[in-house]
Structure formats: structure tokens, C-alpha cells
Design a protein around this motif. Sequence first.
Motif, PDB file in Angstrom:
ATOM      1  N   LEU A 150       6.098   8.854  13.620  1.00  0.00           N
ATOM      2  CA  LEU A 150       6.710   7.893  12.699  1.00  0.00           C
ATOM      3  C   LEU A 150       5.715   6.806  12.330  1.00  0.00           C
ATOM      4  CD1 LEU A 150       9.007   6.588  11.118  1.00  0.00           C
ATOM      5  CD2 LEU A 150       9.755   5.516  13.252  1.00  0.00           C
ATOM      6  N   GLN A 151       5.052   6.256  13.315  1.00  0.00           N
ATOM      7  CA  GLN A 151       4.098   5.181  13.063  1.00  0.00           C
ATOM      8  C   GLN A 151       2.945   5.656  12.185  1.00  0.00           C
ATOM      9  OE1 GLN A 151       5.610   5.872  15.932  1.00  0.00           O
ATOM     10  NE2 GLN A 151       6.767   3.994  16.262  1.00  0.00           N
ATOM     11  N   HIS A 152       2.442   6.846  12.429  1.00  0.00           N
ATOM     12  CA  HIS A 152       1.364   7.385  11.601  1.00  0.00           C
ATOM     13  C   HIS A 152       1.828   7.564  10.152  1.00  0.00           C
ATOM     14  CE1 HIS A 152      -1.637   8.041  14.688  1.00  0.00           C
ATOM     15  NE2 HIS A 152      -0.719   8.611  15.454  1.00  0.00           N
ATOM     16  N   GLN A 153       3.055   8.028   9.958  1.00  0.00           N
ATOM     17  CA  GLN A 153       3.561   8.239   8.602  1.00  0.00           C
ATOM     18  C   GLN A 153       3.770   6.915   7.863  1.00  0.00           C
ATOM     19  OE1 GLN A 153       6.478  11.720   8.304  1.00  0.00           O
ATOM     20  NE2 GLN A 153       6.383  11.305  10.510  1.00  0.00           N
ATOM     21  N   ILE A 154       4.302   5.912   8.557  1.00  0.00           N
ATOM     22  CA  ILE A 154       4.500   4.607   7.909  1.00  0.00           C
ATOM     23  C   ILE A 154       3.158   4.007   7.513  1.00  0.00           C
ATOM     24  CG2 ILE A 154       5.254   2.233   8.293  1.00  0.00           C
ATOM     25  CD1 ILE A 154       7.628   3.377   9.874  1.00  0.00           C
ATOM     26  N   ILE A 155       2.195   4.052   8.398  1.00  0.00           N
ATOM     27  CA  ILE A 155       0.854   3.527   8.095  1.00  0.00           C
ATOM     28  C   ILE A 155       0.240   4.274   6.914  1.00  0.00           C
ATOM     29  CG2 ILE A 155      -1.522   3.375   8.988  1.00  0.00           C
ATOM     30  CD1 ILE A 155       0.394   1.193  10.010  1.00  0.00           C
ATOM     31  N   ASP A 156       0.533   5.564   6.776  1.00  0.00           N
ATOM     32  CA  ASP A 156       0.023   6.360   5.657  1.00  0.00           C
ATOM     33  C   ASP A 156       0.815   6.141   4.368  1.00  0.00           C
ATOM     34  OD1 ASP A 156      -1.935   7.405   7.271  1.00  0.00           O
ATOM     35  OD2 ASP A 156      -1.032   9.395   7.468  1.00  0.00           O
ATOM     36  N   GLY A 157       1.851   5.285   4.425  1.00  0.00           N
ATOM     37  CA  GLY A 157       2.615   4.980   3.223  1.00  0.00           C
ATOM     38  C   GLY A 157       3.724   5.970   2.886  1.00  0.00           C
ATOM     39  N   CYS A 158       4.080   6.841   3.803  1.00  0.00           N
ATOM     40  CA  CYS A 158       5.147   7.814   3.543  1.00  0.00           C
ATOM     41  C   CYS A 158       6.489   7.089   3.442  1.00  0.00           C
ATOM     42  CB  CYS A 158       5.222   8.850   4.662  1.00  0.00           C
ATOM     43  SG  CYS A 158       3.733   9.839   4.841  1.00  0.00           S
ATOM     44  N   HIS A 163      -6.873  -7.223   9.651  1.00  0.00           N
ATOM     45  CA  HIS A 163      -7.282  -8.428   8.925  1.00  0.00           C
ATOM     46  C   HIS A 163      -6.934  -8.295   7.453  1.00  0.00           C
ATOM     47  CE1 HIS A 163      -9.327 -10.079  12.360  1.00  0.00           C
ATOM     48  NE2 HIS A 163      -9.954  -8.921  12.537  1.00  0.00           N
ATOM     49  N   ASP A 164      -6.365  -9.344   6.877  1.00  0.00           N
ATOM     50  CA  ASP A 164      -6.059  -9.438   5.447  1.00  0.00           C
ATOM     51  C   ASP A 164      -5.290  -8.236   4.895  1.00  0.00           C
ATOM     52  OD1 ASP A 164      -7.452 -11.882   5.334  1.00  0.00           O
ATOM     53  OD2 ASP A 164      -9.344 -10.828   5.059  1.00  0.00           O
ATOM     54  N   PRO A 165      -4.166  -7.854   5.507  1.00  0.00           N
ATOM     55  CA  PRO A 165      -3.398  -6.750   4.930  1.00  0.00           C
ATOM     56  C   PRO A 165      -2.631  -7.233   3.701  1.00  0.00           C
ATOM     57  CG  PRO A 165      -2.200  -7.683   6.774  1.00  0.00           C
ATOM     58  CD  PRO A 165      -3.530  -8.405   6.698  1.00  0.00           C
ATOM     59  N   SER A 166      -2.281  -6.303   2.837  1.00  0.00           N
ATOM     60  CA  SER A 166      -1.421  -6.662   1.715  1.00  0.00           C
ATOM     61  C   SER A 166      -0.044  -7.000   2.283  1.00  0.00           C
ATOM     62  CB  SER A 166      -1.304  -5.477   0.749  1.00  0.00           C
ATOM     63  OG  SER A 166      -0.607  -4.414   1.379  1.00  0.00           O
ATOM     64  N   LEU A 167       0.800  -7.639   1.485  1.00  0.00           N
ATOM     65  CA  LEU A 167       2.136  -7.985   1.932  1.00  0.00           C
ATOM     66  C   LEU A 167       2.921  -6.730   2.313  1.00  0.00           C
ATOM     67  CD1 LEU A 167       4.115 -10.253   2.427  1.00  0.00           C
ATOM     68  CD2 LEU A 167       4.814 -10.107   0.036  1.00  0.00           C
ATOM     69  N   GLU A 168       2.856  -5.702   1.463  1.00  0.00           N
ATOM     70  CA  GLU A 168       3.555  -4.446   1.756  1.00  0.00           C
ATOM     71  C   GLU A 168       2.951  -3.775   2.987  1.00  0.00           C
ATOM     72  OE1 GLU A 168       4.965  -0.286  -0.362  1.00  0.00           O
ATOM     73  OE2 GLU A 168       3.534  -1.557  -1.394  1.00  0.00           O
ATOM     74  N   GLY A 169       1.625  -3.819   3.105  1.00  0.00           N
ATOM     75  CA  GLY A 169       0.964  -3.236   4.266  1.00  0.00           C
ATOM     76  C   GLY A 169       1.355  -3.952   5.562  1.00  0.00           C
ATOM     77  N   ALA A 170       1.446  -5.277   5.520  1.00  0.00           N
ATOM     78  CA  ALA A 170       1.856  -6.040   6.692  1.00  0.00           C
ATOM     79  C   ALA A 170       3.306  -5.719   7.058  1.00  0.00           C
ATOM     80  CB  ALA A 170       1.696  -7.530   6.433  1.00  0.00           C
ATOM     81  N   PHE A 171       4.173  -5.613   6.049  1.00  0.00           N
ATOM     82  CA  PHE A 171       5.580  -5.276   6.301  1.00  0.00           C
ATOM     83  C   PHE A 171       5.690  -3.909   6.961  1.00  0.00           C
ATOM     84  CE2 PHE A 171       9.424  -3.062   4.866  1.00  0.00           C
ATOM     85  CZ  PHE A 171      10.383  -3.864   5.454  1.00  0.00           C
TER      86      PHE A 171
END
Length: 187
Positions: free
Chosen positions: A81-89, A173-181
Motif C-alpha cells: 500500500l505504501q509503495h503504491q501511494i508513493i507511486d501516485g496510484c 525535503h520540499d515535497p509538493s502539497l499533494e506529495g506531502a499529503f
Amino acid sequence: LVAGCTPWARRVFDTRLTKLPGEWAYAETPIALEEGVREFSPRLTFFLHWRWRVPKKVLETTTCVGFHLGSFRRYRGGTPLQHQIIDGCRDSNLTIYRMTDETDSGSVYATMPVMLHGSAEAIYARVMGEAAYWIKGVTYHWAHDGLDLWEPTAEKLGTLFPRRTPEMSELPHDPSLEGAFDFIRML
């Protein structure tokens, strides 16, 4: 026999699976799993959410059915699950498979679509509900039709992802807002 090691797996067992026909037992540790297999001699053992390697003796004694959040073609291994979320799935599937001695590599009985919105715990709760629905169907057919599990089909295997480590849970460091969420919700 049902094996699980998380609150959402236990909740599904207590609220849904114990109401199905037959005698049901729950194992939440490797020792309890081995004892349950010895004591109950189950035809099937369902692994809702499991963190440990299943001993070969258990695999040889009972048909072990695993529920994996993701496709074996892309997201085998720990913390899918964590890998998929990080990949933007945004969506995935629940792979229901016959477990073997090799991690996430058995033949597949079925797949079910799953949406990946919400927190990790909310996603796991939905996935456990889908697993309970599938288990209910299997046990219903056994009780009413005398049918056994159908033959699983081999699936092409992809990369085996390692389980995430604590160091991988530090906010980049410096993630986008969507990336941080997404990063925060997958934890």
C-alpha cells in the motif's frame, strides 16, 4: 482458520467471519498459527494481514489463501500500500492467491478492484471488507453446493519490493502539497 495481526483484520473476523457457517478460529502470531493448524486441522487458512513467513509445515498441512493489496506484476512484497501511494496510484486491486513458500508468488484465485483514497487504515478496513465478502462466497458454496476452491491461475511476477524501514518514513525535503499529503496518509 483466519490469520491476521492488525486491528482491522481482527475486527473483520469478529464482526463478519464468525457469523459464517462452520467453526472459526483466529491466529495473530506465528505460534498461534501453528497451534491453530495442529488443533483444528483446517481445510483452509485465510491470511487477512500477515507480517511473517508462513512455515513450510503449515503450507503443506492446509490450503493457505493470502490477500495481497496490489498486483503481483508490480507490487509484490512488504508494505505494498505504501509503495503504491508513493507511486501516485489512486486505485489498485486485492489479489487473492494460494500461498507458497516464495513471498507473494502463488497462483491467483481472483482479483478485486480497490480504491486507494483515505488514510492507510481506512484503505485496509475497506480491503478487509472485500476479503470477508470473498470468504463468505467461498464458504457459502462449500456449505450449499459442496464445491471446492477453483484452480488458481499463475500470474506473471514482477519486482519484489522490500518492506519499508523506519528511515523511509521521514518526510522528504520540499515535497509538493499533494506529495506531502500522500506521504503522511500512507504512514
